[in-house]
Motif scaffolding. Structure first.
Motif, PDB file in Angstrom:
ATOM      1  N   ASP A 164      38.907  11.188  15.008  1.00 49.96           N
ATOM      2  CA  ASP A 164      37.980  10.058  15.170  1.00 49.96           C
ATOM      3  C   ASP A 164      36.728  10.305  14.358  1.00 49.96           C
ATOM      4  OD1 ASP A 164      38.604   9.136  18.650  1.00 49.96           O
ATOM      5  OD2 ASP A 164      39.596   8.640  16.759  1.00 49.96           O
ATOM      6  N   ARG A 216      37.271   9.876  10.822  1.00 44.72           N
ATOM      7  CA  ARG A 216      37.396   8.475  10.416  1.00 44.72           C
ATOM      8  C   ARG A 216      36.055   7.783  10.411  1.00 44.72           C
ATOM      9  NH1 ARG A 216      42.642   6.596  13.053  1.00 44.72           N
ATOM     10  NH2 ARG A 216      41.445   7.067  14.885  1.00 44.72           N
ATOM     11  N   ASP A 217      35.161   8.266  11.246  1.00 43.55           N
ATOM     12  CA  ASP A 217      33.862   7.618  11.324  1.00 43.55           C
ATOM     13  C   ASP A 217      32.889   8.127  10.280  1.00 43.55           C
ATOM     14  OD1 ASP A 217      33.735   7.129  14.949  1.00 43.55           O
ATOM     15  OD2 ASP A 217      34.594   5.957  13.295  1.00 43.55           O
ATOM     16  N   ALA A 218      33.319   9.118   9.528  1.00 45.45           N
ATOM     17  CA  ALA A 218      32.389   9.651   8.530  1.00 45.45           C
ATOM     18  C   ALA A 218      32.316   8.715   7.338  1.00 45.45           C
ATOM     19  CB  ALA A 218      32.845  11.031   8.086  1.00 45.45           C
ATOM     20  N   PHE A 219      31.133   8.675   6.787  1.00 45.18           N
ATOM     21  CA  PHE A 219      30.993   7.882   5.577  1.00 45.18           C
ATOM     22  C   PHE A 219      31.799   8.506   4.449  1.00 45.18           C
ATOM     23  CE2 PHE A 219      28.328   4.664   6.789  1.00 45.18           C
ATOM     24  CZ  PHE A 219      27.226   5.112   7.517  1.00 45.18           C
ATOM     25  N   ARG A 220      32.109   7.678   3.494  1.00 45.38           N
ATOM     26  CA  ARG A 220      32.749   8.217   2.288  1.00 45.38           C
ATOM     27  C   ARG A 220      31.739   9.077   1.555  1.00 45.38           C
ATOM     28  NH1 ARG A 220      34.015   3.222   0.744  1.00 45.38           N
ATOM     29  NH2 ARG A 220      32.895   3.599  -1.199  1.00 45.38           N
ATOM     30  N   GLY A 228      29.114  10.456  -0.761  1.00 46.84           N
ATOM     31  CA  GLY A 228      28.071   9.808  -1.541  1.00 46.84           C
ATOM     32  C   GLY A 228      27.267   8.795  -0.742  1.00 46.84           C
ATOM     33  N   VAL A 229      27.765   8.475   0.423  1.00 49.76           N
ATOM     34  CA  VAL A 229      27.005   7.476   1.188  1.00 49.76           C
ATOM     35  C   VAL A 229      26.011   8.194   2.089  1.00 49.76           C
ATOM     36  CG1 VAL A 229      27.159   5.632   2.881  1.00 49.76           C
ATOM     37  CG2 VAL A 229      28.956   5.919   1.163  1.00 49.76           C
ATOM     38  N   ARG A 230      24.833   7.734   1.982  1.00 49.52           N
ATOM     39  CA  ARG A 230      23.764   8.407   2.718  1.00 49.52           C
ATOM     40  C   ARG A 230      23.253   7.487   3.827  1.00 49.52           C
ATOM     41  NH1 ARG A 230      20.415   8.795  -1.435  1.00 49.52           N
ATOM     42  NH2 ARG A 230      18.626   8.005  -0.284  1.00 49.52           N
ATOM     43  N   ARG A 231      23.138   8.036   4.973  1.00 48.84           N
ATOM     44  CA  ARG A 231      22.681   7.202   6.092  1.00 48.84           C
ATOM     45  C   ARG A 231      21.174   7.061   6.072  1.00 48.84           C
ATOM     46  NH1 ARG A 231      25.049   9.589  10.227  1.00 48.84           N
ATOM     47  NH2 ARG A 231      26.433   7.947  10.947  1.00 48.84           N
ATOM     48  N   LEU A 232      20.746   5.866   6.380  1.00 51.13           N
ATOM     49  CA  LEU A 232      19.315   5.635   6.606  1.00 51.13           C
ATOM     50  C   LEU A 232      19.059   5.688   8.101  1.00 51.13           C
ATOM     51  CD1 LEU A 232      18.523   2.592   4.309  1.00 51.13           C
ATOM     52  CD2 LEU A 232      17.719   4.916   4.013  1.00 51.13           C
ATOM     53  N   LYS A 235      18.503   4.143  11.472  1.00 48.38           N
ATOM     54  CA  LYS A 235      18.831   2.817  12.004  1.00 48.38           C
ATOM     55  C   LYS A 235      17.549   2.146  12.468  1.00 48.38           C
ATOM     56  CE  LYS A 235      21.792   0.736  15.483  1.00 48.38           C
ATOM     57  NZ  LYS A 235      22.848   0.991  16.449  1.00 48.38           N
ATOM     58  N   GLU A 244      20.762  -8.330   5.098  1.00 49.39           N
ATOM     59  CA  GLU A 244      22.215  -8.145   5.008  1.00 49.39           C
ATOM     60  C   GLU A 244      22.827  -9.146   4.032  1.00 49.39           C
ATOM     61  OE1 GLU A 244      24.359  -8.461   8.637  1.00 49.39           O
ATOM     62  OE2 GLU A 244      26.216  -7.833   7.647  1.00 49.39           O
TER      63      GLU A 244
END
Lengths: 109, 907
Positions: free
Chosen positions: B6, B9-13, B15-19, B21, B37
Motif C-alpha cells: 500500500d 502504491r501511495d508513493a509519488f513517482r 521526481g515528484v516533490r510534495r508541498l 498541504k 487546480e
C-alpha cells in the motif's frame, strides 16, 4: 463511448489504485487503456474527482511534478480502496450478466 | 494487501516533490485552491499538447475544447465543491475544539467548587426568582378576560367623589330607566347586560359549602360570547318577575366538584335560599368577570332589572354591575361620551350623583393589584442587579488570579484565539448551566407561590412561566456571565506577557482598571441591597402597623349569620325572637344582636342632611347603612363616642322601608356633615330614589367610632349610619362567643336551623376568618419581600466577602513583609480592613439615596411609618456595614496566621 452513469467514479478509483496521480495523468491513462474509446470531458473528470474527494474516498494534496509544475495530486484513501473493491466486483458481475444475456444464441437456456 | 505494498502504491513517482498541504481554512482559500487546480490542469494539458506538436495558441484552444464546458462554468463548479469541503472541515474542527474546551472547562470548575457553586447558585437564583415573579405578575396583571368578546366589554360606572380611585365602591345603583334609555338610543353599544352577586349554600352529602352566585340578565352570557358546555343558557322565559328564579346555570367547577361531572346534570336541582332550582346548563370554567368576588361565580340565575327597592334575591336592583358590549371598532372614549350624553337626558338618572365613567372590564379586573405588583417589579429588578453584580465580581476575581496562568500559556505558544475561545467556552458553560438551573428554580418558585397564595388571588394557581420573561432574564444573566467571564482574555490582551510575570513575581498591587471595575461592582451591590432591604423593612413595618390598627370593632370571636325567615310579619317576629333566645342560651355565647359584620352586608345609598338651623342641606353620595338592634354596638364592640343609643321602638311612620326615626352616625360622617360638632340632634334622611317621595327626617342621637375592613389601609373610613332594624325577611345576626369564630360557626348554625326547618341560613362568616383573609394579601406581599430581602442580603454578603477576601489575600505578601519588619498585628489588620470600608461607605450612601427614591414611590403602600423613616435606614446601614466589616476582617486574621517567611518564599 458514453459511460454508464456512475462508472466514471469507479474508473477513477481504479486509476488511482496504481498510485497518486494528478488530473491530466488520470485522463491520459484512461484514454490509453481504453484505446481512446472512453471519452470523458475534462470538466466531467474534475467534477468526479471533487465528488470523490468530498466523500473522502480520495484525498488531495499539492505537489511539484517532475517537470517543475505545480499540480493537485489525488490518492486513494482506505475507504476509497474498499469502495473500489466493492464497486468493481459489482460492476463486473453486472456486465457478466448482461453479456450472458446479450450473447445468448437461442431463446432456450 | 500488505501495508508495504500500500505504501509503495501511495508513493509519488520519482521526481515528484510534495508541498505542504494547504488546509482550507477559509472560503477564500477554498476558492483559491479550486482556481489553482483548474489553472494547473489546463497548463499541464497545454504543455502536453505543445509537446505533441501544437502551437501554444492551438494547444490552448484544444485544451479548452477538451474541457467540455465553458471555463467559467467549470471554475464555478470546482469552487463550490471546494467551499463545501472547507465547510465540513471547519465544522469538524470546531466540534473537536469545543469538546476539548468543554472538557477543560469542566475540569477547571471542578477544581474550584466554592466558586462554581456560588456562581451557579447566584445565577440560578437571580434568573429563577426574576422569572417566577415576573411570570406571576404577568399572569395576574395582564391576564386577558377569558371569554370571546372580552376586549369589547366595558363597564359604565357612576364615579363617586367620595370614593374616587376605590373601584369597589364605585359601582352604584344604575336606575333601570337609565339602562333602558341607553338600550333605546345608543349607536355605539351593541348590548347591555347587568349582573349582581349573592352567596348561597350547597348541601352536598351533608357538608355545606359556601358558594357564590350571580344574578344576571338573560343576555349576559351570550353578550360575553360564552357558550354553555352542557345544556343551554337563559332565555327570556326563564325570568320570573317579582319573584325568585327557578332555573340556574352552574359553573364547570361546581359541576365537576359537587356533581362529579355527570352527564345527566341538566334537570337536577340546586338549592337557593331553601328553594330548589332546576339546572339547565353548565357554563365553562375560567369566566373571570369583574364582579366583586374575585373568582367566577359558581352559579348563574336569571333576573330582571327592576326598580323595586326590596326585591329580595333574584332581582338586580341592589347595585348591579352593568356591562356593555361595544360595537366592533368603537373606542371606549366614543362610547363613553355617547352614554354620558344619553344619561344626561334621562330625568333623575343621576340617582346617587357623580359623573359617569366607562371603564374597560379588562382594566377593572386588574385595578386593585397594580400597585403591589409594581413594587414587586422593582424589588425583582434590584435582585437581578445584585445577582449580576455578584456573579461579575466573582468572575473578575477569578480572572485576575488566572492572569498568570494565561500569560505563561501565551508565552508557551498557545494562540491568542485559542485562549480566547477557551475562556469563552468556560463562561458559556457556566452561564448556560446557571440558566438551566434558573429555569428549574423558576418553576419551583412558581409552584411555591401558587401554593402560598392568599385567598382572592386564586389566579395565581394558573400561573406558568412566561417565555418572554424567561428569555429576558436569561439574556441579561447570560450576558453578564459571558462578558465578565471573558475578563481573563481581556486582561491577557491588556498586559504583555513579560510584565505580568514580572509583576506576579514582585507581588505588586492589582491592576488599576480591574480594581476600579471591581470597586464599582461592590458599590453597586451594596447600594442595591441596601435599597431593597430598606424597602422591605418599611413594608414589613407597615404591615405590622396595619395589623395593630384599630378596626373599630372586634372581629375575633364574632360571628355573622344572615337568615331568611318566611311567613307573615308576626310569624317572622316570633321566629326572630326565638332565634335570639336560642342563641343566647348557648354556653359560649356572650351576646347576640341584629346587625352585620362591619364591611359586609352594608347597603349602599346616599344621604341628605340638614347642616345648619336655617335648613341648608348637604349631600353625601355614598354611605353604608347598617341595620341593627340597640345591643349591636356592645356585641360588635364598637365604641359609642357621644350621645346615646336609639330607642328600639323608634320606627318612623313610613312603614317597613326607610330608617328608624332615631339613628347613629359614625365619626367620619359626623365630621363631614357637621364639622362644627353639631351632629347630635341634627336631621338627616336617605336620599330618595328617582321619582320617589322623600323619606321623613331622622334624628341623630349618637356618634360611634369608625370601623374598617381588615387589611384596608388608608386614613379615611367609610361613612356609616346605624338604624334600627326593620323586620324584613332577611335578618342579619351577630353573635359574640368566647370561642374562636371558626369553632363556633357550626354550633351557631345548628342552633339557628333548629328553631324552624323553614329557616334558611346563609353560610356563617366567622370574624376570625374575615380578619385573616383581609390581612392575607398584605401578609403575602410582606413575606415575599422579606424573602427577597434575605436573598439580596445573602447575595450581597457573598459578593462582598468574596471580593474583599480576595483583595486581602492579594495583600498577603504585604502583610507578611510588615509582620517580618515587626509591625503590630492588630495594626496591620486594621490597615487592611479600613481599605475596604471606604467602598462600603460609598455604597451605603448611594444605597440610601436610591432607597429614598424607592420608598417615596412606595409611600402610598406605607402605613404608620414614613418614607424616610430614620430607624429603618440606620438599622439596615449598620447591618450592611457589619457584614462588610466581617468580610474584611476574617481573611485579614487568616493572613496573620500564616508564617511571614512562608509568604515571602511562596511564588
Amino acid at each position: 463511448m458514453a459511460l454508464l452513469k456512475g462508472t466514471l467514479d469507479v474508473l477513477v478509483l481504479k486509476t488511482l489504485s496504481w498510485g497518486p496521480m494528478h488530473g491530466v495523468e488520470i485522463t491520459a491513462w484512461l484514454e490509453s487503456r481504453s484505446d481512446g474509446k472512453i471519452d470523458v470531458t475534462d470538466a466531467a473528470l474534475l467534477q468526479a474527482l471533487h465528488r470523490l474527494e468530498e466523500r473522502e474516498l480520495i484525498a488531495a494534496e499539492w505537489a511539484i511534478t517532475d517537470h517543475g509544475r505545480r499540480a493537485r495530486y489525488y490518492r486513494l484513501t482506505s475507504a476509497g480502496r474498499a469502495r473500489l473493491r466493492a464497486e468493481s466486483t459489482a460492476l463486473i458481475d453486472h456486465v457478466k450478466t448482461l453479456t450472458a444475456i446479450l450473447t445468448a444464441r437461442s431463446a432456450e437456456t | 494487501m500488505s501495508p508495504q505494498r500500500d505504501r509503495d502504491r501511495d508513493a509519488f513517482r520519482a521526481g515528484v516533490r510534495r508541498l505542504f498541504k494547504l488546509p482550507l481554512f477559509t472560503r477564500a482559500a477554498a476558492r483559491a485552491d479550486a482556481d489553482a487546480e483548474l489553472d494547473a490542469f489546463l497548463a499541464e494539458r497545454i504543455d502536453r499538447l505543445v509537446l505533441g506538436g501544437l502551437t501554444p495558441a492551438d494547444a490552448r484552444a484544444e485544451a479548452l475544447r477538451r474541457l467540455g464546458s465553458p471555463e467559467a462554468d467549470a471554475r464555478l463548479v470546482l469552487r463550490r465543491s471546494a467551499q463545501r469541503r472547507q465547510r465540513h472541515q471547519w465544522l469538524r474542527q470546531a466540534a473537536a475544539d469545543l469538546r476539548e474546551d468543554l472538557r477543560i472547562a469542566v475540569r477547571r470548575f471542578a477544581h474550584s467548587p466554592a466558586f462554581t457553586a456560588t456562581a451557579l447558585l447566584t445565577l440560578a437564583f437571580g434568573i429563577g426568582a426574576n422569572t417566577a415573579i415576573f411570570s406571576a405578575v404577568h399572569g395576574l396583571l395582564l391576564a386577558p378576560l377569558a371569554f370571546p368578546n372580552g376586549n369589547r366589554i366595558v363597564m359604565p360606572m357612576q364615579e363617586n367623589d367620595r370614593y374616587r380611585g376605590d373601584s369597589r365602591f364605585e359601582r352604584r345603583n344604575m336606575a333601570g330607566a337609565l339602562i333602558e334609555a341607553w338600550q333605546q338610543r345608543t349607536h355605539t353599544v351593541e348590548d347591555i347586560a347587568a349582573a349582581s352577586e349573592d352567596m348561597f349554600s350547597l348541601d352536598a352529602d351533608g357538608t355545606i359549602d359556601t358558594l357564590t352566585s350571580a344574578v344576571v340578565t338573560v343576555n349576559f352570557l351570550p353578550m360575553l360570547g360564552v357558550e354553555p358546555l352542557v345544556g343551554r343558557g337563559f332565555s327570556p322565559g326563564d325570568v320570573v318577575r317579582h319573584g325568585p328564579p327557578n332555573v340556574a346555570v352552574i359553573s364547570e367547577a361546581l359541576w365537576r366538584q359537587s356533581y362529579a361531572g355527570r352527564s345527566d346534570i341538566v334537570g337536577r336541582t340546586v338549592t337557593l335560599d331553601g328553594r330548589p332550582l332546576a339546572i339547565i346548563g353548565v357554563a365553562p370554567a375560567g369566566l373571570n368577570i369583574p364582579l366583586s368576588h374575585k373568582t367566577p361565580p359558581d352559579m348563574w340565575v336569571p333576573g330582571a332589572l327592576t326598580d323595586a327597592v326590596d326585591g329580595g334575591t333574584g332581582s338586580l336592583d341592589i347595585s348591579p354591575s352593568v356591562f356593555a358590549l361595544l360595537r366592533p371598532g368603537v373606542s371606549v372614549d366614543v362610547a363613553s361620551r355617547e352614554l354620558e350624553s344619553i344619561a344626561a337626558g334621562v330625568p333623575h338618572a343621576a340617582g346617587l350623583g357623580g359623573r359617569l365613567r366607562v371603564m374597560r372590564a379588562q382594566d377593572f379586573v386588574n385595578a386593585g393589584e397594580t400597585r403591589a405588583l409594581e413594587v414587586l417589579f422593582a424589588a425583582v429588578g434590584a435582585l437581578l442587579l445584585i445577582s449580576c453584580a455578584t456573579v461579575a465580581n466573582l468572575l473578575l476575581a477569578r480572572a485576575w488570579t488566572r492572569q498568570r496562568e494565561f500569560a505563561i500559556r501565551g508565552a508557551l505558544g498557545a494562540g491568542r484565539r485559542r485562549l480566547a475561545r477557551q475562556v469563552l467556552t468556560e463562561s458559556m458553560s457556566l452561564a448556560v448551566a446557571g440558566g438551566l438551573l434558573g429555569i428549574g428554580v423558576a418553576g419551583l418558585t412558581l409552584r411555591v407561590i401558587a401554593a402560598l397564595r392568599p385567598p382572592g388571588l386564586d389566579r395565581l394557581a394558573d400561573v406558568h412561566i412566561e417565555p418572554a420573561v424567561l428569555l429576558w432574564t436569561l439574556v441579561v444573566s447570560v450576558l453578564t456571565g459571558l462578558s465578565f467571564g471573558c475578563a481573563p482574555a481581556f486582561f491577557a490582551g491588556l498586559h504583555p506577557v513579560g510584565d505580568v510575570l514580572r509583576r506576579e513575581m514582585r507581588g505588586g498591587s492589582a491592576g488599576v482598571t480591574s480594581r476600579r471595575v471591581r470597586s464599582t461592582l461592590v458599590v453597586l451591590q451594596i447600594a442595591a441591597s441596601l435599597a431593597l432591604l430598606v424597602a422591605s423593612g418599611l413594608l414589613v413595618r407597615s404591615f405590622a402597623a396595619l395589623q395593630r390598627m384599630p378596626l373599630g370593632f372586634e372581629p375575633r370571636g364574632l360571628l355573622y349569620a344572615d337568615v331568611l325567615i318566611a311567613g307573615t310579619r308576626e310569624q317572622r317576629g316570633t321566629i326572630r325572637d326565638e332565634i335570639i333566645r336560642h342563641l343566647q342560651s348557648l354556653r359560649d355565647v356572650t351576646g347576640v344582636s341584629i346587625g352585620v359584620m362591619p364591611g359586609k352586608g352594608w347597603l349602599g345609598g346616599g344621604v341628605e342632611a340638614e347642616i345648619d338651623p336655617e335648613g341648608h342641606t348637604a349631600d353625601v353620595p355614598a354611605l353604608g347603612t347598617i341595620m341593627m338592634s340597640p345591643g349591636y354596638l356592645r356585641v360588635a364592640r364598637i365604641p359609642l363616642l357621644a350621645g346615646r343609643l336609639p330607642d328600639s321602638t323608634s320606627f318612623s311612620s313610613l312603614g317597613p322601608a326607610g330608617w328608624s326615626s332615631e339613628v347613629l352616625v359614625n365619626r367620619a360622617l359626623a365630621r363631614r356633615l357637621w364639622p362644627a360638632g353639631r351632629a347630635i340632634g341634627a336631621h338627616l334622611r336617605e336620599k330618595p330614589f328617582p321619582g320617589r317621595p322623600p323619606a321623613p327626617w331622622s334624628t341623630v342621637v349618637g356618634v360611634t367610632s369608625d370601623t374598617r375592613i381588615p387589611g384596608e389601609s388608608g386614613d379615611v373610613a367609610a361613612y356609616q349610619v346605624y338604624t334600627i332594624d326593620r323586620l324584613v325577611s332577611e335578618v342579619p345576626f351577630v353573635v359574640r362567643t368566647t370561642m374562636s369564630g371558626d369553632d363556633a360557626a357550626p354550633i351557631v348554625k345548628r342552633a339557628i336551623t333548629a328553631v324552624d326547618p323553614h329557616i334558611f341560613a346563609r353560610p356563617i362568616l366567622s370574624g376570625d376568618t374575615y380578619l385573616r383573609d383581609g390581612l392575607a394579601p398584605t401578609r403575602f406581599a410582606m413575606s415575599l419581600l422579606t424573602a427577597f430581602g434575605v436573598v439580596a442580603l445573602a447575595l450581597a454578603a457573598i459578593g462582598l466577602s468574596g471580593v474583599i477576601a480576595y483583595s486581602v489575600s492579594q495583600r498577603t505578601r504585604e502583610i507578611g513583609i510588615r509582620l517580618a519588619l515587626g509591625a503590630d498585628p492588630s495594626r496591620v489588620v486594621r490597615h487592611v480592613v479600613s481599605g475596604g470600608l471606604g467602598l462600603v461607605a460609598l455604597g451605603i450612601a448611594l444605597g440610601a439615596a436610591a432607597a429614598l427614591a424607592a420608598t417615596r414611590a412606595l409611600s402610598s403602600m406605607l402605613y404608620g411609618v414614613g418614607a424616610a423613616d430614620p430607624p429603618t435606614f440606620v438599622a439596615i446601614a449598620l447591618l450592611v456595614g457589619a457584614i462588610a466589616l466581617v468580610a474584611s476582617y476574617v481573611p485579614a486574621r487568616r493572613a496573620l496566621r500564616i508564617d511571614p517567611a512562608e509568604t515571602l518564599r511562596a511564588d
